[in-house]
Design an enzyme around this catalytic site. Structure first.
Site, PDB file in Angstrom:
ATOM      1  N   ASN A  51       5.625   0.401   3.348  1.00  0.00           N
ATOM      2  CA  ASN A  51       4.868   1.048   2.270  1.00  0.00           C
ATOM      3  C   ASN A  51       5.425   2.443   1.994  1.00  0.00           C
ATOM      4  OD1 ASN A  51       3.709   1.638   4.853  1.00  0.00           O
ATOM      5  ND2 ASN A  51       1.827   2.343   3.908  1.00  0.00           N
ATOM      6  N   GLU A  53       4.196   5.764  -0.102  1.00  0.00           N
ATOM      7  CA  GLU A  53       3.074   6.398  -0.821  1.00  0.00           C
ATOM      8  C   GLU A  53       3.557   7.514  -1.731  1.00  0.00           C
ATOM      9  OE1 GLU A  53       0.185   7.382   2.233  1.00  0.00           O
ATOM     10  OE2 GLU A  53      -0.326   5.259   2.466  1.00  0.00           O
ATOM     11  N   CYS A  62       3.113  -1.088  -1.703  1.00  0.00           N
ATOM     12  CA  CYS A  62       2.826  -1.710  -0.404  1.00  0.00           C
ATOM     13  C   CYS A  62       4.105  -2.272   0.213  1.00  0.00           C
ATOM     14  CB  CYS A  62       1.844  -2.863  -0.574  1.00  0.00           C
ATOM     15  SG  CYS A  62       0.206  -2.378  -1.107  1.00  0.00           S
ATOM     16  N   GLU A  64       4.683  -5.232   1.359  1.00  0.00           N
ATOM     17  CA  GLU A  64       5.025  -6.587   0.908  1.00  0.00           C
ATOM     18  C   GLU A  64       5.834  -6.542  -0.390  1.00  0.00           C
ATOM     19  OE1 GLU A  64       2.135  -5.382   1.817  1.00  0.00           O
ATOM     20  OE2 GLU A  64       0.867  -6.878   2.791  1.00  0.00           O
ATOM     21  N   CYS A  97      -2.886  -7.093   0.085  1.00  0.00           N
ATOM     22  CA  CYS A  97      -3.778  -6.792  -1.044  1.00  0.00           C
ATOM     23  C   CYS A  97      -3.559  -7.800  -2.173  1.00  0.00           C
ATOM     24  CB  CYS A  97      -3.560  -5.364  -1.527  1.00  0.00           C
ATOM     25  SG  CYS A  97      -2.096  -5.158  -2.577  1.00  0.00           S
ATOM     26  N   CYS A 100      -0.200  -7.672  -4.044  1.00  0.00           N
ATOM     27  CA  CYS A 100       0.923  -8.218  -3.270  1.00  0.00           C
ATOM     28  C   CYS A 100       0.864  -9.736  -3.207  1.00  0.00           C
ATOM     29  CB  CYS A 100       0.957  -7.614  -1.877  1.00  0.00           C
ATOM     30  SG  CYS A 100       1.504  -5.882  -1.909  1.00  0.00           S
TER      31      CYS A 100
HETATM   32  N1  THU Z   1      -0.710  -1.283   2.370  1.00  0.00           N
HETATM   33  C1  THU Z   1       0.396  -2.087   2.498  1.00  0.00           C
HETATM   34  O1  THU Z   1       1.532  -1.610   2.503  1.00  0.00           O
HETATM   35  N2  THU Z   1       0.207  -3.408   2.611  1.00  0.00           N
HETATM   36  C2  THU Z   1      -1.001  -4.014   2.745  1.00  0.00           C
HETATM   37  O2  THU Z   1      -1.038  -5.218   2.939  1.00  0.00           O
HETATM   38  C3  THU Z   1      -2.229  -3.222   2.629  1.00  0.00           C
HETATM   39  C4  THU Z   1      -2.048  -1.786   2.321  1.00  0.00           C
HETATM   40  C5  THU Z   1      -0.504   0.166   2.324  1.00  0.00           C
HETATM   41  C6  THU Z   1      -0.783   0.829   1.038  1.00  0.00           C
HETATM   42  C7  THU Z   1      -1.077   2.250   1.499  1.00  0.00           C
HETATM   43  O3  THU Z   1       0.133   2.951   1.663  1.00  0.00           O
HETATM   44  C8  THU Z   1      -1.714   2.072   2.855  1.00  0.00           C
HETATM   45  O4  THU Z   1      -1.344   0.761   3.278  1.00  0.00           O
HETATM   46  C9  THU Z   1      -3.205   2.231   2.887  1.00  0.00           C
HETATM   47  O5  THU Z   1      -3.799   1.453   1.924  1.00  0.00           O
END
Ligand code: THU
Length: 140
Positions: A51, A53, A62, A64, A97, A100
């Protein structure tokens, strides 16, 4: 729909390790939730992502989708995924999520298994169970 073919145990171990390695690269200064995803492609290649941000939170990508984009960038638009493994470094349950799920389904070779952390460690669900009635271009 028939269940996805099981993934070879040794490949699963490699996928888990690739996901953990990728999670170490996560850029997650806002949530401190570090996620890694590894994809098994049809030709046996493994591609991973983490991920990423942003100060403008909604721009976050994310793990995925990051892995999926990496796979397309490396192997082109015909790439198809055979399995997905998601992990996080926070020892907590987290399933992919909705965005994804839709994104992965676009490139799924068939009804692919998705492994992700749950309260007991790891669980597998087919993408069809994670994304019933997902949008497809056939609907256009
Ligand atoms: N996130 C992911 O990378 N994958 C997931 O399956 C759920 C959430 C990340 C997004 C964000 O950077 C952090 O987790 C918190 O939501």
């Amino acid at each position: 729909m028939p269940l996805p073919d099981p993934i070879d145990a040794s490949i699963l171990i490699q996928l888990r390790q690739a996901a953990i390695d990728a999670a170490q690269h996560a850029y997650a200064p806002y949530s401190n939730f570090r996620v890694g995803a590894a994809l098994l492609l049809e030709d046996g290649s493994i591609v991973s992502g983490c991920n990423v941000e942003n100060a403008s939170y909604g721009l976050t990508i994310c793990a995925e989708r990051s892995a999926m984009v990496q796979a397309i960038a490396r192997f082109g638009p015909r790439v198809r995924v055979r399995a997905v493994v998601v992990t996080n470094l926070n020892q907590t349950a987290s399933s992919p999520c909705g965005a994804c799920r839709q994104f992965l389904a676009e490139f799924a070779a068939a009804d692919v298994p998705v492994y992700f952390p749950d309260a007991n460690g790891e669980v597998m669900q087919p993408i069809s169970a994670l994304l019933p009635f997902g949008f497809s271009s056939a609907s256009l």
